[in-house]
Design a protein around this motif. Structure first.
Motif, PDB file in Angstrom:
ATOM      1  N   TYR A   1       0.850  -1.188   0.000  1.00 32.01           N
ATOM      2  CA  TYR A   1       0.000   0.000   0.000  1.00 32.01           C
ATOM      3  C   TYR A   1       0.882   1.234   0.000  1.00 32.01           C
ATOM      4  O   TYR A   1       1.813   1.347   0.805  1.00 32.01           O
ATOM      5  CB  TYR A   1      -0.907   0.028   1.241  1.00 32.01           C
ATOM      6  CG  TYR A   1      -2.114  -0.876   1.155  1.00 32.01           C
ATOM      7  CD1 TYR A   1      -2.237  -1.817   0.146  1.00 32.01           C
ATOM      8  CD2 TYR A   1      -3.127  -0.781   2.099  1.00 32.01           C
ATOM      9  CE1 TYR A   1      -3.346  -2.639   0.068  1.00 32.01           C
ATOM     10  CE2 TYR A   1      -4.242  -1.605   2.039  1.00 32.01           C
ATOM     11  CZ  TYR A   1      -4.347  -2.544   1.010  1.00 32.01           C
ATOM     12  OH  TYR A   1      -5.436  -3.348   0.957  1.00 32.01           O
ATOM     13  N   MET A   2       0.598   2.173  -0.876  1.00 31.76           N
ATOM     14  CA  MET A   2       1.464   3.341  -1.030  1.00 31.76           C
ATOM     15  C   MET A   2       1.527   4.196   0.231  1.00 31.76           C
ATOM     16  O   MET A   2       2.443   4.978   0.404  1.00 31.76           O
ATOM     17  CB  MET A   2       0.972   4.204  -2.202  1.00 31.76           C
ATOM     18  CG  MET A   2      -0.418   4.795  -1.992  1.00 31.76           C
ATOM     19  SD  MET A   2      -0.937   5.889  -3.322  1.00 31.76           S
ATOM     20  CE  MET A   2       0.149   7.268  -3.092  1.00 31.76           C
ATOM     21  N   TYR A   3       0.520   4.058   1.144  1.00 30.20           N
ATOM     22  CA  TYR A   3       0.489   4.905   2.336  1.00 30.20           C
ATOM     23  C   TYR A   3       1.283   4.327   3.492  1.00 30.20           C
ATOM     24  O   TYR A   3       1.510   4.992   4.486  1.00 30.20           O
ATOM     25  CB  TYR A   3      -0.976   5.113   2.784  1.00 30.20           C
ATOM     26  CG  TYR A   3      -1.793   5.884   1.792  1.00 30.20           C
ATOM     27  CD1 TYR A   3      -1.684   7.264   1.731  1.00 30.20           C
ATOM     28  CD2 TYR A   3      -2.660   5.235   0.927  1.00 30.20           C
ATOM     29  CE1 TYR A   3      -2.431   7.991   0.809  1.00 30.20           C
ATOM     30  CE2 TYR A   3      -3.406   5.951   0.007  1.00 30.20           C
ATOM     31  CZ  TYR A   3      -3.287   7.320  -0.040  1.00 30.20           C
ATOM     32  OH  TYR A   3      -4.022   8.041  -0.949  1.00 30.20           O
ATOM     33  N   ASN A   4       1.693   3.072   3.411  1.00 29.43           N
ATOM     34  CA  ASN A   4       2.261   2.415   4.575  1.00 29.43           C
ATOM     35  C   ASN A   4       3.518   3.076   5.108  1.00 29.43           C
ATOM     36  O   ASN A   4       3.766   3.078   6.302  1.00 29.43           O
ATOM     37  CB  ASN A   4       2.551   0.951   4.262  1.00 29.43           C
ATOM     38  CG  ASN A   4       1.324   0.081   4.452  1.00 29.43           C
ATOM     39  OD1 ASN A   4       0.241   0.618   4.616  1.00 29.43           O
ATOM     40  ND2 ASN A   4       1.492  -1.224   4.440  1.00 29.43           N
ATOM     41  N   HIS A   5       4.362   3.585   4.243  1.00 30.19           N
ATOM     42  CA  HIS A   5       5.660   4.083   4.692  1.00 30.19           C
ATOM     43  C   HIS A   5       5.602   5.488   5.269  1.00 30.19           C
ATOM     44  O   HIS A   5       6.599   5.970   5.776  1.00 30.19           O
ATOM     45  CB  HIS A   5       6.670   4.033   3.537  1.00 30.19           C
ATOM     46  CG  HIS A   5       7.096   2.636   3.203  1.00 30.19           C
ATOM     47  ND1 HIS A   5       8.003   1.937   3.963  1.00 30.19           N
ATOM     48  CD2 HIS A   5       6.707   1.792   2.216  1.00 30.19           C
ATOM     49  CE1 HIS A   5       8.179   0.724   3.441  1.00 30.19           C
ATOM     50  NE2 HIS A   5       7.399   0.618   2.372  1.00 30.19           N
ATOM     51  N   ARG A   6       4.443   6.151   5.190  1.00 27.24           N
ATOM     52  CA  ARG A   6       4.374   7.503   5.746  1.00 27.24           C
ATOM     53  C   ARG A   6       3.097   7.726   6.543  1.00 27.24           C
ATOM     54  O   ARG A   6       2.624   8.829   6.663  1.00 27.24           O
ATOM     55  CB  ARG A   6       4.484   8.542   4.636  1.00 27.24           C
ATOM     56  CG  ARG A   6       3.490   8.387   3.500  1.00 27.24           C
ATOM     57  CD  ARG A   6       3.892   9.266   2.322  1.00 27.24           C
ATOM     58  NE  ARG A   6       2.981   9.153   1.202  1.00 27.24           N
ATOM     59  CZ  ARG A   6       1.954   9.947   0.970  1.00 27.24           C
ATOM     60  NH1 ARG A   6       1.688  10.912   1.818  1.00 27.24           N
ATOM     61  NH2 ARG A   6       1.203   9.781  -0.098  1.00 27.24           N
ATOM     62  N   ARG A   7       2.576   6.655   7.078  1.00 26.93           N
ATOM     63  CA  ARG A   7       1.355   6.802   7.852  1.00 26.93           C
ATOM     64  C   ARG A   7       1.388   5.949   9.110  1.00 26.93           C
ATOM     65  O   ARG A   7       2.113   4.966   9.215  1.00 26.93           O
ATOM     66  CB  ARG A   7       0.149   6.427   7.005  1.00 26.93           C
ATOM     67  CG  ARG A   7       0.065   4.922   6.676  1.00 26.93           C
ATOM     68  CD  ARG A   7      -0.815   4.203   7.688  1.00 26.93           C
ATOM     69  NE  ARG A   7      -0.884   2.778   7.422  1.00 26.93           N
ATOM     70  CZ  ARG A   7      -0.104   1.873   8.006  1.00 26.93           C
ATOM     71  NH1 ARG A   7       0.817   2.253   8.843  1.00 26.93           N
ATOM     72  NH2 ARG A   7      -0.251   0.583   7.736  1.00 26.93           N
ATOM     73  N   LEU A   8       0.557   6.365  10.084  1.00 24.87           N
ATOM     74  CA  LEU A   8       0.280   5.546  11.265  1.00 24.87           C
ATOM     75  C   LEU A   8      -1.182   5.129  11.184  1.00 24.87           C
ATOM     76  O   LEU A   8      -2.044   5.958  10.889  1.00 24.87           O
ATOM     77  CB  LEU A   8       0.537   6.328  12.554  1.00 24.87           C
ATOM     78  CG  LEU A   8       2.012   6.476  12.959  1.00 24.87           C
ATOM     79  CD1 LEU A   8       2.132   7.478  14.089  1.00 24.87           C
ATOM     80  CD2 LEU A   8       2.587   5.137  13.386  1.00 24.87           C
ATOM     81  N   ALA A   9      -1.447   3.863  11.424  1.00 31.40           N
ATOM     82  CA  ALA A   9      -2.820   3.341  11.383  1.00 31.40           C
ATOM     83  C   ALA A   9      -3.247   2.953  12.780  1.00 31.40           C
ATOM     84  O   ALA A   9      -2.557   2.181  13.462  1.00 31.40           O
ATOM     85  CB  ALA A   9      -2.897   2.136  10.450  1.00 31.40           C
ATOM     86  N   VAL A  10      -4.358   3.492  13.227  1.00 33.95           N
ATOM     87  CA  VAL A  10      -4.880   3.200  14.567  1.00 33.95           C
ATOM     88  C   VAL A  10      -6.336   2.785  14.433  1.00 33.95           C
ATOM     89  O   VAL A  10      -7.120   3.448  13.744  1.00 33.95           O
ATOM     90  CB  VAL A  10      -4.756   4.419  15.497  1.00 33.95           C
ATOM     91  CG1 VAL A  10      -5.385   4.123  16.858  1.00 33.95           C
ATOM     92  CG2 VAL A  10      -3.300   4.802  15.674  1.00 33.95           C
ATOM     93  N   ALA A  11      -6.704   1.695  15.069  1.00 34.00           N
ATOM     94  CA  ALA A  11      -8.080   1.188  15.010  1.00 34.00           C
ATOM     95  C   ALA A  11      -8.738   1.276  16.378  1.00 34.00           C
ATOM     96  O   ALA A  11      -8.086   1.036  17.405  1.00 34.00           O
ATOM     97  CB  ALA A  11      -8.093  -0.261  14.522  1.00 34.00           C
ATOM     98  N   VAL A  12     -10.015   1.628  16.379  1.00 25.99           N
ATOM     99  CA  VAL A  12     -10.806   1.572  17.602  1.00 25.99           C
ATOM    100  C   VAL A  12     -11.531   0.227  17.602  1.00 25.99           C
ATOM    101  O   VAL A  12     -12.158  -0.155  16.601  1.00 25.99           O
ATOM    102  CB  VAL A  12     -11.828   2.722  17.664  1.00 25.99           C
ATOM    103  CG1 VAL A  12     -12.564   2.690  18.998  1.00 25.99           C
ATOM    104  CG2 VAL A  12     -11.123   4.064  17.493  1.00 25.99           C
ATOM    105  N   MET A  13     -11.406  -0.509  18.697  1.00 22.11           N
ATOM    106  CA  MET A  13     -11.987  -1.848  18.767  1.00 22.11           C
ATOM    107  C   MET A  13     -13.499  -1.764  18.918  1.00 22.11           C
ATOM    108  O   MET A  13     -14.014  -1.207  19.885  1.00 22.11           O
ATOM    109  CB  MET A  13     -11.355  -2.642  19.910  1.00 22.11           C
ATOM    110  CG  MET A  13      -9.921  -3.064  19.615  1.00 22.11           C
ATOM    111  SD  MET A  13      -9.194  -4.083  20.922  1.00 22.11           S
ATOM    112  CE  MET A  13      -8.529  -2.814  21.991  1.00 22.11           C
ATOM    113  N   GLY A  14     -14.221  -2.319  17.932  1.00 19.77           N
ATOM    114  CA  GLY A  14     -15.669  -2.294  17.932  1.00 19.77           C
ATOM    115  C   GLY A  14     -16.198  -2.031  16.540  1.00 19.77           C
ATOM    116  O   GLY A  14     -15.435  -1.784  15.593  1.00 19.77           O
ATOM    117  N   ASN A  15     -17.521  -2.062  16.412  1.00 20.08           N
ATOM    118  CA  ASN A  15     -18.183  -1.794  15.149  1.00 20.08           C
ATOM    119  C   ASN A  15     -18.919  -0.461  15.269  1.00 20.08           C
ATOM    120  O   ASN A  15     -19.848  -0.317  16.070  1.00 20.08           O
ATOM    121  CB  ASN A  15     -19.176  -2.920  14.826  1.00 20.08           C
ATOM    122  CG  ASN A  15     -19.734  -2.807  13.421  1.00 20.08           C
ATOM    123  OD1 ASN A  15     -19.992  -1.712  12.945  1.00 20.08           O
ATOM    124  ND2 ASN A  15     -19.935  -3.944  12.771  1.00 20.08           N
TER     125      ASN A  15
END
Length: 496
Positions: free
Chosen positions: A423-437
């Motif tokens: 994914y082109m964004y992987n090297h300059r991004r942080l990914a954070v998920a909130v647990m839940g729907n």
């Protein structure tokens, strides 16, 4: 002699009865004035001795409401009321003493009763509690006006059809006061926002209470047109009046000048609080939050004209461009206001693979797991362990947030997720998920605050640029993530 006595006796009774007729004609009773008489005595209407007077006992109900009993063929400006007078049927109660109240379309009644238009004194007969209720002035009163003769001065201008009484009794509008979000009232009443003169109609004691400005005043601000200069910056939604009337946090200027933010000192503040720099209550103090990046590396924010043995670094302090970070001997830093559980604490195994990313990251991407939410460490740690086993080389996010208000380390600040490096964004991004729907509801306040504080933490530690861009997962990929409700929420955040 006998016939003279008979003649004299024959005329005694008719003579006495005739002398009481004037009293009886007005519904009275002739009696000795030593006896009680609620309606009061009147002289000259009875035969007999001087102490025999006319007691108007049957007129008492009329007298009690300030009326006079008389023949209803006579004029009565106040109008007649039946059943309140003694005597013949056409003897009725003339409310003569209520005329002044009636002339202004009022009604005389006991002032213990409700009256929308307010009471006015000295316009009614009867007891002291009988006052004039200006019920028909209600339309004017309801929007802050005063009914008065239109020959009197009225700063807000007159409007017709809202007042009772004569045609020249019109509603004096309080427009100048209303236009700045105020209410015209007697200045003997309490007013949190303070009074301002010359903006209201009516008497000299009727002044403009800026009650609707209270939210602004309570934080040390002043409400005025936002076209005027305001060193402390404007805040919307705290002032009455037009949309351009906003809260100028002028009294917060000393705090703003040193790069701080005025807030209640019960809230977390990474940079520490300083007193006497903010308006409002004693608990509103200056949080030097914008100096936190400098303090995290052991520095001190000051004017760069002052000596600094460790050298200055720009971009780490709030305030003017000449306020820079004087670096001390300290290094590194910790996060403030956020609890981060390490991989080891929630039971993760060592990373299987990773590729280091370049920091600081310029993109911060928010996800949701589209699974069950968690509200304590036990359930959140279990969810983390499940997500690690989804078939990737490891857990897919840098961090995850639970609705317990804590952050759980995934791949951490530096590594990118192994299976989708393409994914082109992987090297300059942080990914954070909130647990839940979060399709139909947004996360609770604890989770949202933790997410915000994690961003601040990353900036403070140098892992996120201060000019980062915030995205939802759907902004960079074909997906419904992070759910409609959470996506709608983050779109209101700064830097989205």
């Amino acid at each position: 002699m006998m016939w003279k006595a008979i003649i004299c006796h024959a005329f005694l009774v008719p003579l006495a009865l005739g002398n009481d007729a004037p009293c009886e004609s007005i519904g009275g009773t002739c009696q000795q004035d030593t006896l009680p008489c609620p309606g009061g005595y009147q002289s000259g209407l009875c035969g007999g001795g001087v102490n025999r007077r006319c007691c108007k006992q049957n007129d008492e109900p009329c007298v009690n409401i300030g009326g006079i009993c008389q023949q209803d063929t006579l004029s009565c400006p106040g109008g007649y009321q039946s059943g309140l007078c003694g005597g013949a049927a056409n003897r009725r109660c003339c409310k003569e003493k209520d005329v002044r109240c009636v002339n202004i379309e009022g009604t005389c009644q006991d002032d213990s009763k409700p009256c929308c238009g307010g009471y006015e004194t000295n316009l009614c007969g009867g007891g002291r509690n009988r006052r004039c209720c200006k019920e028909t002035d209600e339309p004017c009163v309801s929007f802050g006006g005063t009914c008065q003769q239109d020959s009197l001065f009225c700063s807000g201008g007159y409007q017709s059809g809202l007042c009772g009484g004569a045609a020249n009794r019109r509603c004096c509008k309080d427009t100048p006061c209303v236009s700045i979000g105020g209410t015209c009232q007697d200045d003997s009443l309490s007013c949190c926002g303070g009074y301002q003169s010359l903006l209201c109609g009516g008497g000299v004691n009727r002044r403009c209470c800026k009650e609707k400005d209270e939210p602004c005043v309570s934080i040390g601000g002043t409400c005025h047109e936002d076209t005027l200069s305001c060193s402390g910056g404007y805040q919307s939604g705290l002032c009455g009046g037009g949309v351009n009337r906003r809260c100028c946090k002028e009294r917060d200027t000393p705090c703003v000048n040193i790069g701080g933010t005025c807030q209640d000192d019960s809230q977390p503040c990474c940079g520490g609080y300083q007193s006497l720099l903010c308006g409002g209550g004693v608990n509103r103090r200056c949080c030097k939050e914008k100096d936190a990046p400098c303090e995290r590396i052991g520095g001190t924010c000051q004017q760069d004209s002052l000596p600094c043995f460790g050298g200055y670094q720009s971009g780490l302090c709030g305030g003017g461009v000449n306020r820079k970070c004087c670096k001390g001997s300290g290094s590194g830093g910790t996060c403030c206001g956020v609890k981060i559980y390490s991989r080891r604490s929630w039971g993760a195994k060592p990373l299987r693979s990773s590729t280091r990313m370049s920091t600081p990251a310029s993109l911060f991407i928010v996800h949701h797991t589209a699974r069950s939410s968690c509200n304590d460490f036990t359930s959140c740690a279990a969810e983390m362990r499940f997500l690690r086993k989804k078939g990737w080389s490891d857990i897919s996010y840098n961090f995850l947030v639970g609705e317990d208000g804590a952050v759980y380390e995934g791949r951490g600040w530096n590594p990118v997720r192994g299976p989708i490096i393409r994914y082109m964004y992987n090297h300059r991004r942080l990914a954070v998920a909130v647990m839940g729907n979060f399709i139909n509801r947004k996360p609770n306040a604890a989770a949202l605050n933790a997410l915000k504080n994690l961003i601040k933490c990353g900036i403070n530690l140098g892992y996120i640029t201060s000019t980062y861009k915030l995205y939802g997962h759907r902004d960079v990929s074909w997906t419904a993530c992070p759910g409609d409700a959470l996506y709608k929420e983050i779109k209101t955040w700064p830097r989205y």
